[in-house]
Design a protein around this motif. Structure first.
Motif, short mmCIF file in Angstrom:
data_model
loop_
_atom_site.label_atom_id
_atom_site.label_comp_id
_atom_site.label_asym_id
_atom_site.label_seq_id
_atom_site.Cartn_x
_atom_site.Cartn_y
_atom_site.Cartn_z
N VAL A 102 0.81 -1.22 0.00
CA VAL A 102 0.00 0.00 0.00
C VAL A 102 0.85 1.27 0.00
O VAL A 102 0.52 2.23 -0.70
N LEU A 103 1.93 1.31 0.75
CA LEU A 103 2.74 2.54 0.81
C LEU A 103 3.32 2.94 -0.54
O LEU A 103 3.19 4.11 -0.94
N PRO A 104 3.95 2.02 -1.29
CA PRO A 104 4.40 2.42 -2.63
C PRO A 104 3.25 2.84 -3.54
O PRO A 104 3.37 3.79 -4.32
N ALA A 105 2.11 2.15 -3.43
CA ALA A 105 0.95 2.52 -4.25
C ALA A 105 0.44 3.90 -3.86
O ALA A 105 0.03 4.69 -4.72
N LEU A 106 0.48 4.23 -2.57
CA LEU A 106 0.07 5.55 -2.11
C LEU A 106 0.99 6.63 -2.67
O LEU A 106 0.53 7.67 -3.17
N VAL A 107 2.29 6.38 -2.64
CA VAL A 107 3.25 7.34 -3.17
C VAL A 107 3.03 7.54 -4.68
O VAL A 107 3.01 8.68 -5.17
#
Length: 169
Positions: free
Chosen positions: A36-41
């Motif tokens: 989720v964090l890379p997708a959020l970025v």
């Protein structure tokens, strides 16, 4: 798949298909965070093209947005995010439809730089509240989280549809 599965796996499949956060472990949270964090970025990096695309495809193209690449990136990001939640918690209805409309109404803006984090956090809060209701409303029996999200999400979707129909008249 269910024809050849063991009885315990069929029970697990049934429980997963209802949607629930009850089986979550910290290991699952770590895996989801890694996705989720890379997708959020990446979603934040697309906020300017999203804003341009909201004004129309021709406008976005004139602003230098590669429409074909933009669409592919948007579909891939939404698929990865949806698949990540669905893989661990099962299918949960109305969150992706109702929460963005609620956030847009709450913040009175359509700016992606505001709505993206609002939808991430609003969806999390909405799911946690619905999960709390699903676990406690008829305790010790646990309701499906999708049935609770439908109770709160369906009226939002209906109101949005009625509002759009009223605007088109």
């Amino acid at each position: 798949m269910s024809t050849f599965a063991d009885d315990s796996n069929i029970v697990n499949l049934h429980h997963w298909s209802l949607g629930s956060f009850s089986g979550m472990m910290w290991d699952n949270v770590l895996v989801m965070t890694a996705v989720v964090l890379p997708a959020l970025v990446l979603t934040f990096l697309l906020s300017k093209p999203i804003g341009a695309y909201q004004l129309g495809e021709v406008y976005a193209k004139n602003m230098g947005v590669n429409i074909r690449l933009f669409r592919v990136a948007l579909i891939l990001l939404s698929s990865v995010l949806s698949a990540c939640v669905t893989a661990f918690a099962g299918p949960i209805s109305f969150v992706g439809v109702a929460v963005p409309h609620l956030m847009r109404s709450l913040f009175k803006t359509a700016k992606p730089i505001v709505l993206i984090p609002a939808c991430f956090l609003g969806g999390a809060v909405f799911c946690l509240l619905c999960d709390l209701i699903a676990r406690t409303a008829f305790a010790p029996t646990e309701l499906s989280i999708s049935s609770v999200t439908a109770v709160f999400g369906a009226p939002v979707v209906i109101l949005v549809m009625l509002r759009r129909q009223k605007e088109n008249l």
